[in-house]
Motif scaffolding. Structure first.
Motif, PDB file in Angstrom:
ATOM      1  N   SER A 111      -0.799   6.796  -3.256  1.00 58.96           N
ATOM      2  CA  SER A 111      -1.698   7.954  -3.312  1.00 58.96           C
ATOM      3  C   SER A 111      -3.051   7.568  -3.904  1.00 58.96           C
ATOM      4  O   SER A 111      -4.093   8.103  -3.503  1.00 58.96           O
ATOM      5  CB  SER A 111      -1.060   9.076  -4.129  1.00 58.96           C
ATOM      6  N   VAL A 112      -3.038   6.631  -4.851  1.00 58.66           N
ATOM      7  CA  VAL A 112      -4.282   6.162  -5.462  1.00 58.66           C
ATOM      8  C   VAL A 112      -5.108   5.377  -4.447  1.00 58.66           C
ATOM      9  O   VAL A 112      -6.323   5.589  -4.294  1.00 58.66           O
ATOM     10  CB  VAL A 112      -3.986   5.294  -6.701  1.00 58.66           C
ATOM     11  N   ALA A 113      -4.449   4.462  -3.733  1.00 57.40           N
ATOM     12  CA  ALA A 113      -5.138   3.672  -2.710  1.00 57.40           C
ATOM     13  C   ALA A 113      -5.697   4.574  -1.614  1.00 57.40           C
ATOM     14  O   ALA A 113      -6.820   4.373  -1.126  1.00 57.40           O
ATOM     15  CB  ALA A 113      -4.178   2.641  -2.117  1.00 57.40           C
ATOM     16  N   ASP A 114      -4.908   5.561  -1.227  1.00 55.95           N
ATOM     17  CA  ASP A 114      -5.330   6.452  -0.150  1.00 55.95           C
ATOM     18  C   ASP A 114      -6.568   7.261  -0.560  1.00 55.95           C
ATOM     19  O   ASP A 114      -7.525   7.382   0.209  1.00 55.95           O
ATOM     20  CB  ASP A 114      -4.185   7.391   0.210  1.00 55.95           C
ATOM     21  N   ARG A 115      -6.550   7.803  -1.766  1.00 57.25           N
ATOM     22  CA  ARG A 115      -7.665   8.617  -2.244  1.00 57.25           C
ATOM     23  C   ARG A 115      -8.946   7.778  -2.371  1.00 57.25           C
ATOM     24  O   ARG A 115     -10.040   8.251  -2.051  1.00 57.25           O
ATOM     25  CB  ARG A 115      -7.295   9.237  -3.589  1.00 57.25           C
ATOM     26  N   ALA A 116      -8.778   6.522  -2.824  1.00 53.46           N
ATOM     27  CA  ALA A 116      -9.935   5.649  -3.006  1.00 53.46           C
ATOM     28  C   ALA A 116     -10.314   4.893  -1.733  1.00 53.46           C
ATOM     29  O   ALA A 116     -11.338   4.209  -1.709  1.00 53.46           O
ATOM     30  CB  ALA A 116      -9.644   4.642  -4.123  1.00 53.46           C
ATOM     31  N   LYS A 117      -9.475   4.988  -0.700  1.00 54.15           N
ATOM     32  CA  LYS A 117      -9.687   4.264   0.560  1.00 54.15           C
ATOM     33  C   LYS A 117      -9.794   2.765   0.329  1.00 54.15           C
ATOM     34  O   LYS A 117     -10.648   2.086   0.896  1.00 54.15           O
ATOM     35  CB  LYS A 117     -10.925   4.794   1.291  1.00 54.15           C
ATOM     36  N   ARG A 118      -8.879   2.266  -0.514  1.00 58.24           N
ATOM     37  CA  ARG A 118      -8.818   0.825  -0.790  1.00 58.24           C
ATOM     38  C   ARG A 118      -7.599   0.222  -0.096  1.00 58.24           C
ATOM     39  O   ARG A 118      -6.519   0.835  -0.109  1.00 58.24           O
ATOM     40  CB  ARG A 118      -8.700   0.564  -2.295  1.00 58.24           C
ATOM     41  N   PRO A 119      -7.728  -0.967   0.486  1.00 57.07           N
ATOM     42  CA  PRO A 119      -6.559  -1.621   1.084  1.00 57.07           C
ATOM     43  C   PRO A 119      -5.485  -1.886   0.041  1.00 57.07           C
ATOM     44  O   PRO A 119      -5.792  -2.177  -1.122  1.00 57.07           O
ATOM     45  CB  PRO A 119      -7.134  -2.940   1.626  1.00 57.07           C
ATOM     46  N   MET A 120      -4.228  -1.786   0.463  1.00 55.91           N
ATOM     47  CA  MET A 120      -3.083  -2.024  -0.425  1.00 55.91           C
ATOM     48  C   MET A 120      -2.089  -2.905   0.327  1.00 55.91           C
ATOM     49  O   MET A 120      -1.591  -2.522   1.390  1.00 55.91           O
ATOM     50  CB  MET A 120      -2.460  -0.687  -0.821  1.00 55.91           C
ATOM     51  N   VAL A 121      -1.812  -4.090  -0.228  1.00 55.30           N
ATOM     52  CA  VAL A 121      -0.939  -5.070   0.417  1.00 55.30           C
ATOM     53  C   VAL A 121       0.389  -5.108  -0.337  1.00 55.30           C
ATOM     54  O   VAL A 121       0.450  -5.572  -1.475  1.00 55.30           O
ATOM     55  CB  VAL A 121      -1.586  -6.471   0.441  1.00 55.30           C
ATOM     56  N   VAL A 122       1.440  -4.602   0.302  1.00 53.04           N
ATOM     57  CA  VAL A 122       2.765  -4.553  -0.316  1.00 53.04           C
ATOM     58  C   VAL A 122       3.455  -5.891  -0.088  1.00 53.04           C
ATOM     59  O   VAL A 122       3.693  -6.301   1.049  1.00 53.04           O
ATOM     60  CB  VAL A 122       3.602  -3.398   0.260  1.00 53.04           C
ATOM     61  N   MET A 123       3.836  -6.555  -1.191  1.00 52.72           N
ATOM     62  CA  MET A 123       4.394  -7.903  -1.126  1.00 52.72           C
ATOM     63  C   MET A 123       5.901  -7.948  -1.361  1.00 52.72           C
ATOM     64  O   MET A 123       6.480  -9.026  -1.346  1.00 52.72           O
ATOM     65  CB  MET A 123       3.680  -8.803  -2.130  1.00 52.72           C
ATOM     66  N   ASN A 124       6.526  -6.790  -1.590  1.00 55.83           N
ATOM     67  CA  ASN A 124       7.986  -6.781  -1.700  1.00 55.83           C
ATOM     68  C   ASN A 124       8.613  -5.447  -1.339  1.00 55.83           C
ATOM     69  O   ASN A 124       9.465  -5.385  -0.483  1.00 55.83           O
ATOM     70  CB  ASN A 124       8.458  -7.182  -3.100  1.00 55.83           C
ATOM     71  N   ALA A 125       8.249  -4.370  -1.996  1.00 52.65           N
ATOM     72  CA  ALA A 125       8.932  -3.078  -1.863  1.00 52.65           C
ATOM     73  C   ALA A 125       9.292  -2.794  -0.400  1.00 52.65           C
ATOM     74  O   ALA A 125       8.451  -2.872   0.484  1.00 52.65           O
ATOM     75  CB  ALA A 125       8.042  -1.977  -2.419  1.00 52.65           C
ATOM     76  N   ALA A 126      10.580  -2.425  -0.159  1.00 52.84           N
ATOM     77  CA  ALA A 126      11.128  -2.536   1.191  1.00 52.84           C
ATOM     78  C   ALA A 126      11.557  -1.226   1.852  1.00 52.84           C
ATOM     79  O   ALA A 126      12.151  -1.260   2.928  1.00 52.84           O
ATOM     80  CB  ALA A 126      12.315  -3.505   1.176  1.00 52.84           C
ATOM     81  N   ALA A 127      11.277  -0.077   1.252  1.00 51.81           N
ATOM     82  CA  ALA A 127      11.609   1.179   1.928  1.00 51.81           C
ATOM     83  C   ALA A 127      10.689   1.369   3.126  1.00 51.81           C
ATOM     84  O   ALA A 127       9.469   1.169   3.036  1.00 51.81           O
ATOM     85  CB  ALA A 127      11.469   2.349   0.965  1.00 51.81           C
ATOM     86  N   SER A 128      11.250   1.762   4.257  1.00 45.65           N
ATOM     87  CA  SER A 128      10.469   1.878   5.487  1.00 45.65           C
ATOM     88  C   SER A 128       9.299   2.834   5.353  1.00 45.65           C
ATOM     89  O   SER A 128       8.232   2.629   5.940  1.00 45.65           O
ATOM     90  CB  SER A 128      11.379   2.346   6.632  1.00 45.65           C
ATOM     91  N   SER A 129       9.461   3.886   4.573  1.00 45.83           N
ATOM     92  CA  SER A 129       8.468   4.963   4.539  1.00 45.83           C
ATOM     93  C   SER A 129       7.174   4.603   3.821  1.00 45.83           C
ATOM     94  O   SER A 129       6.189   5.340   3.924  1.00 45.83           O
ATOM     95  CB  SER A 129       9.076   6.204   3.885  1.00 45.83           C
TER      96      SER A 129
END
Length: 390
Positions: A111-129
């Motif tokens: 939600s923080v990345a979305d509000r700030a329009k910053r790219p977010m690279v997920v390097m582990n967390a594995a839930a599809s959603s």
């Protein structure tokens, strides 16, 4: 003297300003991971993967310096992760968010990345959603469904018909059970029983006796990384499930060196599905292993989290080259589409619609390797696997 002093001051100021102008601008990457607490080992793997990429490729891309800022979420703490993400963007001026061992933490930071329009690279967390939470999220690890579905298909293909499923009672474990069961039963197999065990469980003897009495031809297991896996495997051997002909089917993590070293001979002959193990063949992995060993002074071998973090840095760098150094959210995510590269795990690409990784899932058997150590042998593969839930 006064005039000389003023002249020197002016010269120094001019030199400083010139140096500042000459200094390359910086792209700041804020990494939220677990550097202490129950998942400190996972965080250490992630950090080592990032640092290995920097050692191999340098800390500048497209005329920009890369500055990595590490923040410790101390474990599965969604509120902490959200606070750290906010601080990274508002106080540390992070251009990109990255890391995330745990799904709840990634969800909170999304939600923080979305509000700030910053790219977010997920390097582990594995839930599809997770990648559906914002158009600014891309993932370089995997999803539970992505590894479990091929495992179920392989199990049925190679003769399993009656499987007992035992998983830890948290979101990833529930996802693992859902995808294994639905895939396996659709092919014609039967889940004879399923058990969800508390996340803190380390004594599995009663569960394993129950499994043995049920007489399945295989068990499907999903547990948190580390000690729960070791404890389960030792009890699996002690209860004689291997001698009863009940084969073991696990997901990612069971081929990690820390689990293999701690459980020893108890791991021999088990099967797991995943995208990376340190013992996989190939020149790309050999180069990664050598550089990783130097990064950590030979203290431990990389696991799948290290490989995902390494590939996360590779994706960031390649994308910055395409954007000519811009980390602006919309430009960055547009450039992510179509990403494809060689990796220690094999060729990886990014799905242009979901921003999830597309990769090979390997079926591995744990064998005794040269030198007497245990490691994973790849015996089958499923290429170009995307997240089936999407």
């Amino acid at each position: 003297m006064h005039r000389i002093s003023l002249a020197l001051t002016g010269a120094l100021l001019s030199f400083t300003l010139s140096a500042a102008r000459a200094e390359a601008p910086t792209v700041r990457i804020g990494v939220i991971t677990s550097l202490s607490g129950v998942a400190a080992q996972s965080g250490e793997q992630m950090k080592a993967g990032i640092d290995t990429w920097l050692h191999m490729h340098g800390a500048s891309v497209a005329g920009k310096k890369l500055q990595v800022i590490y923040k410790d979420d101390t474990g599965p703490q969604a509120d902490v992760a959200k606070r750290l993400a906010t601080e990274l963007i508002s106080r540390d001026n992070a251009d990109i968010l990255a890391g995330f061992v745990f799904t709840p933490n990634a969800m909170a930071a999304a939600s923080v990345a979305d509000r700030a329009k910053r790219p977010m690279v997920v390097m582990n967390a594995a839930a599809s959603s997770i990648t559906g939470r914002s158009p600014y999220i891309v993932r370089t690890s995997y999803t539970i469904a992505q590894s479990v579905k091929p495992l179920a298909e392989w199990a049925y293909k190679t003769g399993s018909r009656r499987v007992f499923s035992i998983v830890a009672d948290y979101a990833p474990g529930q996802d693992a059970h859902t995808w294994f069961s639905s895939t396996f039963t659709a092919l014609g197999g039967t889940i004879i029983e399923s058990v969800k065990v508390p996340l803190s469980t380390i004594d599995f003897s009663a569960y394993l006796q129950r499994i043995k009495d049920s007489k399945p031809d295989a068990i499907h297991v999903f547990l948190p990384n580390g000690q729960p896996m070791v404890s389960f495997m030792k009890a699996y051997r002690e209860k004689g499930l291997d001698k009863a002909g009940i084969r073991f089917l696990g997901g990612e993590g069971w081929a990690d060196d820390d689990v293999l070293s701690a459980a020893g001979e108890a791991m021999l002959g088990i099967y797991s599905a995943g995208f990376y193990s340190f013992s996989r063949p190939g020149a790309d992995n050999a180069a990664f292993l050598e550089a990783f060993s130097k990064t950590v002074n030979g203290r431990f071998k990389p696991n799948f989290q290290a490989a995902s973090a390494y590939d996360g840095m590779a994706l960031i760098a390649a994308t910055l080259v395409k954007t000519k150094g811009s980390a602006e959210g919309d430009a960055f995510m547009k450039a992510v589409k179509g990403y494809s590269a060689a990796s220690p795990r094999g060729t990886v690409t990014i799905d242009s619609k979901t921003h999830d990784i597309v990769q090979t899932i390997y079926i591995r058997r744990i064998d005794k390797l040269a030198g007497g150590k245990y490691g994973a042998t790849e015996i089958d593969r499923y290429d170009a696997v995307s997240d089936p839930s999407k």
